[in-house]
Write an enzyme that holds these catalytic residues in place. Structure first.
Site, PDB file in Angstrom:
ATOM      1  N   LYS A 166       0.847  -1.152  -0.037  1.00  0.00           N
ATOM      2  CA  LYS A 166       0.014   0.067  -0.155  1.00  0.00           C
ATOM      3  C   LYS A 166       0.889   1.244   0.011  1.00  0.00           C
ATOM      4  O   LYS A 166       0.585   2.040  -0.727  1.00  0.00           O
ATOM      5  CB  LYS A 166      -0.904  -0.023   1.343  1.00  0.00           C
ATOM      6  CG  LYS A 166      -1.811   0.939   1.599  1.00  0.00           C
ATOM      7  CD  LYS A 166      -2.948   0.538   2.602  1.00  0.00           C
ATOM      8  CE  LYS A 166      -2.530   0.915   3.654  1.00  0.00           C
ATOM      9  NZ  LYS A 166      -2.714   2.286   4.220  1.00  0.00           N
ATOM     10  N   ASP A 195       2.427  -0.529  12.506  1.00  0.00           N
ATOM     11  CA  ASP A 195       0.980  -0.958  11.720  1.00  0.00           C
ATOM     12  C   ASP A 195       0.973  -2.740  12.151  1.00  0.00           C
ATOM     13  O   ASP A 195      -0.241  -2.950  12.172  1.00  0.00           O
ATOM     14  CB  ASP A 195       1.197  -0.986  10.322  1.00  0.00           C
ATOM     15  CG  ASP A 195       1.202   0.391   9.753  1.00  0.00           C
ATOM     16  OD1 ASP A 195       0.459   1.290  10.515  1.00  0.00           O
ATOM     17  OD2 ASP A 195       1.471   0.729   8.406  1.00  0.00           O
TER      18      ASP A 195
HETATM   19  C1  S3P Z   1       2.489   5.056   6.286  1.00  0.00           C
HETATM   20  C2  S3P Z   1       3.160   5.635   7.482  1.00  0.00           C
HETATM   21  C3  S3P Z   1       2.503   5.281   9.015  1.00  0.00           C
HETATM   22  C4  S3P Z   1       1.623   4.150   8.846  1.00  0.00           C
HETATM   23  C5  S3P Z   1       0.601   3.978   7.575  1.00  0.00           C
HETATM   24  C6  S3P Z   1       1.337   4.214   6.327  1.00  0.00           C
HETATM   25  C7  S3P Z   1       2.975   5.455   4.981  1.00  0.00           C
HETATM   26  O1  S3P Z   1       1.807   6.204   9.224  1.00  0.00           O
HETATM   27  O2  S3P Z   1       1.081   3.758   9.974  1.00  0.00           O
HETATM   28  O3  S3P Z   1      -0.096   2.849   7.677  1.00  0.00           O
HETATM   29  O4  S3P Z   1       2.705   4.977   4.066  1.00  0.00           O
HETATM   30  O5  S3P Z   1       3.746   6.677   4.767  1.00  0.00           O
HETATM   31  P1  S3P Z   1       2.539   7.675  10.014  1.00  0.00           P
HETATM   32  O6  S3P Z   1       3.335   8.445   8.977  1.00  0.00           O
HETATM   33  O7  S3P Z   1       1.305   8.356  10.567  1.00  0.00           O
HETATM   34  O8  S3P Z   1       3.251   7.107  11.119  1.00  0.00           O
END
Ligand code: S3P
Length: 431
Positions: free
Chosen positions: A21, A317
């Site tokens: 993702k 996550d």
């Molecule tokens: C992500 C960063 C994380 C993660 C999210 C995806 C990303 O969030 O928890 O599921 O793709 O950069 P944060 O940047 O808020 O820690």
């Protein structure tokens, strides 16, 4: 939709995870502002990544989806068009935070909103640096979405991240492409580095020095043909499920093994997981490989290492499924320095604690984490997912180990990161 999960001892078969993702969001956004047509294979079909594609289409980008490919006709760094309506980021914090960095580079006004969960998530963390760079950003009270952004002539900044967040880091680096001088972001706690790797891959000048990442403005980004590895955060549910189910062996193919994300594998190996990593390769700076995982008595009889400080950020996550796993290992697990969990798609600390309790487990909820005693028996229960995909999938795994029937409410939310999760889970349950 309610999904029912029952006790299972034998999980076996091969699983191909959906495209990562985080990487899919970044490749799609960079492809949109590159010159030429990019072909992104194994693009995530998750609802979140569809939100990104939807927003890009509203900004004038032509996108063809064909099989598992997204074919994106880039409009160049300054070629996005003013959207005719509010951009809809759905449930996706990554869409809102990263795209805001790009929108801040444009002189037109745009608005970006999302569902009720996203409209409750903090945006001050991106508003402050974007305003410092010269963009005008309006929000609802308390820095909540929707956001209204008008940018244009940005100045490059040097910004030390006050919160460990790859989304915030990425937002600033993307805005930095539109700055008058270079932009540098400092992080003392390492977070996923997909944006830095992708920027390089699409032709931006990126430099790394100690804890700082610096990007030059005004690059001519080139379209790329890239293949996206499987999502390691999606694999985590199957690694945990196989570890505790007595006759299990799963083979997960083509999984992303980015150095900042594979902390999960090092952690589980340290905990005693019977895991082999095979066929490792690398494309566009993103490592990948196959994972063979088996029932792991050593892990069951041990204690999960504590999750705190840098490890809490790296595993953010995966904490829902690791919490559930901890409750079933002999020694449990302690989680701290993870207050960020309270501002994810749901308040995950509260969601984990209340659902574990409804399955009959003892849990101590802390401001910044959870203490979960080990060796607990879980009973089937009604799981309130709060519409949060990772809570739904973590408690599906709990249901495999519980006595009786576990009913996962609003189970369709798994589509946010893992479309087809329930079918894949059913396909590997052999008894
Ligand atoms: C992500 C960063 C994380 C993660 C999210 C995806 C990303 O969030 O928890 O599921 O793709 O950069 P944060 O940047 O808020 O820690």
């Amino acid at each position: 939709m309610i999904e029912i999960v029952r006790h299972a001892d034998n999980l076996s078969g091969t699983v191909r995870l959906p495209g990562d993702k985080s990487i899919s969001h970044r490749y799609a956004m960079l492809a949109a502002i590159a010159q030429g047509t990019s072909v992104l294979a194994h693009f995530a079909s998750s609802r979140d990544c569809r939100s990104t594609l939807g927003c890009l289409r509203s900004l004038g980008v032509e996108i063809i989806e064909s099989g598992d490919k997204a074919i994106i006709a880039g409009r160049g760094l300054r070629g996005l068009r003013a959207p005719g309506s509010v951009l809809d980021a759905g449930n996706s914090g990554t869409t809102m935070r990263l795209l805001s960095g790009i929108l801040a580079g444009y002189p037109f006004e745009s608005s970006i909103s999302g569902d009720a969960s996203l409209c409750g998530r903090p945006m001050g963390r991106i508003i402050r640096p974007l305003v410092e760079m010269g963009a005008a950003v309006e929000s609802r009270e308390k820095d909540l979405p929707p956001l209204k952004i008008r940018g244009g002539a940005l100045q490059g900044i040097r910004y030390a991240l006050p919160v460990a967040s790859a989304q915030v880091k990425s937002c600033i680096l993307l805005a930095g492409l539109y700055g008058s001088g270079s932009t540098a972001v400092g992080e003392t706690v390492p977070t996923r580095d997909h944006t830095e790797l992708a920027l390089k891959e699409f032709g931006a000048q990126v430099r790394f020095g100690g804890d700082w990442i610096e990007v030059d403005p005004g690059p001519e980004l080139r379209a790329r043909s890239l293949s996206i590895p499987g999502d390691l955060s999606g694999a985590a549910f199957f690694l945990a499920a196989a570890a505790l189910s007595r006759r299990s062996e799963l083979y997960l193919t083509g999984v992303g093994l980015n150095r900042r994300r594979r902390v999960l594998l090092d952690y589980l190996l340290e905990a005693g997981l019977d895991l082999a990593i095979e066929n490792e390769s690398e494309e566009a700076g993103e490592p990948r490989g196959d994972l063979r995982v088996r029932y792991s008595p050593g892990l069951v009889e041990g204690k999960l290492p504590p999750i705190r400080r840098d490890r809490a950020a790296a595993l953010i996550d995966e904490i829902p499924v690791l919490s559930v796993l901890g409750s079933r290992t002999a020694g449990g697990v302690e989680i701290s320095d993870a207050a960020e969990l309270r501002v994810k798609e749901s308040d995950r600390i509260s969601a984990i604690a209340s659902n574990l309790r409804s399955m009959g487990a003892a849990v101590e909820e802390k401001k910044d984490g959870l203490d979960i005693p080990g060796g607990q028996r879980l009973k089937g229960a009604d799981i309130r997912t709060r519409g949060d995909h990772r809570i739904a999938m973590a408690f599906a795994v709990a249901g495999l180990w519980a006595e009786g029937e576990t009913r996962i409410h609003d189970a369709e939310c798994a589509d946010v990161s893992f479309p087809g999760f329930w079918d894949v889970l059913r396909s590997v349950i052999k008894g």
